[in-house]
Motif scaffolding. Sequence first.
Motif, short mmCIF file in Angstrom:
data_model
loop_
_atom_site.label_atom_id
_atom_site.label_comp_id
_atom_site.label_asym_id
_atom_site.label_seq_id
_atom_site.Cartn_x
_atom_site.Cartn_y
_atom_site.Cartn_z
N VAL A 12 0.85 -1.19 0.00
CA VAL A 12 0.00 0.00 0.00
C VAL A 12 0.89 1.24 0.00
O VAL A 12 1.93 1.26 0.64
N LYS A 13 0.47 2.21 -0.77
CA LYS A 13 1.19 3.48 -0.82
C LYS A 13 0.29 4.56 -0.26
O LYS A 13 -0.92 4.46 -0.33
N VAL A 14 0.91 5.59 0.27
CA VAL A 14 0.19 6.76 0.79
C VAL A 14 0.60 7.94 -0.07
O VAL A 14 1.78 8.14 -0.34
N ILE A 15 -0.37 8.72 -0.50
CA ILE A 15 -0.09 9.87 -1.35
C ILE A 15 -0.34 11.17 -0.58
O ILE A 15 -1.19 11.20 0.30
N GLU A 40 -0.65 13.03 5.63
CA GLU A 40 0.02 14.31 5.87
C GLU A 40 0.53 14.29 7.29
O GLU A 40 -0.18 13.91 8.22
N ASN A 41 1.78 14.69 7.47
CA ASN A 41 2.40 14.71 8.80
C ASN A 41 2.27 13.35 9.50
O ASN A 41 1.90 13.27 10.67
N ILE A 68 -5.09 16.76 -4.86
CA ILE A 68 -5.88 15.69 -4.26
C ILE A 68 -6.73 16.23 -3.11
O ILE A 68 -7.88 15.84 -2.94
N ARG A 69 -6.18 17.13 -2.36
CA ARG A 69 -6.88 17.71 -1.20
C ARG A 69 -8.25 18.27 -1.59
O ARG A 69 -9.16 18.28 -0.79
N GLU A 70 -8.40 18.72 -2.85
CA GLU A 70 -9.65 19.32 -3.29
C GLU A 70 -10.78 18.30 -3.53
O GLU A 70 -11.94 18.68 -3.48
#
Length: 139
Positions: A12-15, A40-41, A68-70
Motif C-alpha cells: 500500500v502506498k500513501v499519497i 500528511e504529517n 488531491i486535497r480538493e
Amino acid sequence: MQTLKNVMSPHVKVISPDANLTEAARWMRDGGFGMLPVGENDRMIGAISDRDIAIRALAQGKSGNTKIREIMSEGIVWAYESDSIEEGARIMSEHQVRRLPIVNSAKRLVGIVSLGDFAVESTDLQAVGETLSEISVPA
C-alpha cells in the motif's frame, strides 16, 4: 480465527494531499490500486479512489493538475490487523466502502483489504456476499 492480517495486501502506498490527480491516477494504474490513502504529517487524513477521480474531478471539469486535497474523501475508516475478517466486513458494510486500510497496534498503516481479498481468502463466501450487498445499497 482468521484476521485481517491474513487477507490484507501489504503493498500500500500513501499519497500526499498536495499531489495532483494525474499523479494519483498514475500510481493507481501502475500499482493496480483502486484507492490510495492520503497522508500528511505521518497521519492518514483521507482517501482518494478511482471513483473520486472520475465523479468528483473529471465529471466536474477539474484538470489533472487539481490537488488531491480538493477532491479526496476526508476522514478515513480503518481496522486493526488483528481484527477478525467479520469485523472488517462489518466496518466496510457500515461505512459502505470497498477498500479498508489496515493498521497495526501502533496505528501505522500496514496494508489494505478489498472485497476481492475477502472473496479470494475467506472461507465464508456467504459473509462476503452479504458485505457486498450491504455496501452496494445506495446511501
